[in-house]
Design a protein around this motif. Sequence first.
Motif, short mmCIF file in Angstrom:
data_model
loop_
_atom_site.label_atom_id
_atom_site.label_comp_id
_atom_site.label_asym_id
_atom_site.label_seq_id
_atom_site.Cartn_x
_atom_site.Cartn_y
_atom_site.Cartn_z
N ILE A 265 0.62 -1.33 -0.08
CA ILE A 265 0.30 0.01 0.31
C ILE A 265 1.21 1.84 -0.06
N PHE A 266 0.77 2.23 -1.11
CA PHE A 266 1.23 3.53 -1.33
C PHE A 266 0.95 4.23 -0.16
N GLY A 267 1.54 4.79 1.12
CA GLY A 267 0.78 6.04 1.48
C GLY A 267 0.03 5.29 3.25
N PRO A 268 -1.00 6.16 3.43
CA PRO A 268 -2.07 5.49 4.16
C PRO A 268 -3.03 4.64 4.56
N GLY A 269 -3.44 4.65 2.63
CA GLY A 269 -4.20 4.16 2.45
C GLY A 269 -5.43 4.12 2.06
N TYR A 270 -5.98 5.04 1.90
CA TYR A 270 -6.66 6.04 2.62
C TYR A 270 -8.04 6.69 1.30
N ASN A 271 -6.90 7.08 0.12
CA ASN A 271 -7.12 7.67 -0.83
C ASN A 271 -8.43 7.81 -1.30
N ARG A 272 -9.57 8.11 -1.77
CA ARG A 272 -10.53 8.08 -2.61
C ARG A 272 -10.37 8.66 -3.85
N ILE A 273 -11.35 7.61 -4.43
CA ILE A 273 -10.92 8.03 -5.81
C ILE A 273 -13.03 6.45 -6.22
N CYS A 274 -12.42 7.01 -7.76
CA CYS A 274 -13.85 6.34 -8.28
C CYS A 274 -13.62 5.31 -9.88
N PHE A 275 -14.38 4.64 -9.54
CA PHE A 275 -14.32 3.16 -10.69
C PHE A 275 -15.85 3.47 -11.69
N THR A 276 -15.18 2.86 -13.06
CA THR A 276 -16.45 2.76 -13.92
C THR A 276 -16.36 1.54 -14.68
N HIS A 277 -17.68 0.88 -14.80
CA HIS A 277 -17.40 -0.26 -15.38
C HIS A 277 -17.21 -0.17 -16.65
#
Length: 406
Positions: free
Chosen positions: A226-238
């Motif tokens: 895991i890079f850094g703290p690991g709580y970065n928020r992102i979005c996905f697209t099917h």
Amino acid sequence: MASESPPIAPSSSPLQRKTSQAVKYPPVPSVCIVTGGTGFVGSRLVEMLVERGAQKVVSFDVVPPPEDAWRHPNIEWRVGDITDKKAVDELLSIPNIGCVWHNAAAVGPYHPRDLYFKVNYEGTLNVIESAKKHGIQKIVFSSSPSTRFTGEDVDGLTEEQMPKLPLEKYMQTYAETKALGEMAMTSACTNEFMTVAVAPHQVYGPRDNLFLPNLLEAALNGKLRIFGPGYNRICFTHVDNYCHGLILAERALYPNSPALGKFYIVTDGTTHPEGNQYLVFWKVLDEAVVGMGAKSLWSKAHLPKGLLLFVAAICDLFGKLLGITTKLNTFSVIVLTMHRWFDIAAAEKDLAFKPIIGFREGWDETIVWFRENWLPNQQRGNGWLGIAKSTQKKIDIQDQSVKKAA
């Protein structure tokens, strides 16, 4: 007499089959062109256009169709190079083309620099020139949010709140050349020659050959942390949600439409966890890692971002000197630690977009598909030094084609 059931692509997953038959979708043009039609997104777009009633869909790609490509009578799999003006002109001389979906691109951070400009920018100019010549009125351009990335967090922004093109500096050549292509499309847009740019964020799904293969391969080789703290928020697209957005964008192209010349992002929207438009990246990725039988990333020590950037700079230099590609680079460290998710209200309003596959069911099925179809073919690799074979194969074909044309 009962009406004939619509065709379903044989390589579709159970969820994709169910979704394609769930509702009656709006009509699509009878004759459709998809550049980059054998790629992950392009091949699914070809399939969905046929499933929704297209009578002729021509896929145009430098990479030949795979062995399991849908051999439907309404599909023509044409091998050709987007950087070849003559080939593009021949393609777009097909009569009665209703729309061109321009997906062909050198994607990701792994290609030679010159190839990005040849494919992503000059190839786009070829499409614009030939489409105008042959009286084609609609082009849907497949873009990328990375065209607006500066390295700062993108924490729930709309398209209007993001930096405007052109940027003073781009984070990678891919983003720069996609931005050049998009700006060319936007400049060409009129009521007679209508264009729109649509982008996903972090596309996933069955048959993905870029995003998950490279990260999962590193995890299985014990090289991913895991890079850094690991709580970065992102979005996905099917992938089906993105293709649905691309198809809807064609319908939004009409004289004086609010979508003309605009840029839209489509994602899994509020089907993300807890009704938000984002997820916690490393938590969700870990579901796939554990799903492949590997040890949870959260059971291992995290890697500090500062240390990663230092090592990545060395890898960047090492790669340039030896002419090799490394998964660990400055760009990958930044994007795997920053917040990057979007408010898709504009696409919902102007394109009438709503996800047709929810994140949870789409992600769960993707993990199952990779465990059953991808995992059995994996061998111990080079961790962060090499890239997935499926990714490298397409890079080699594109690079060889451009060199041959030159």
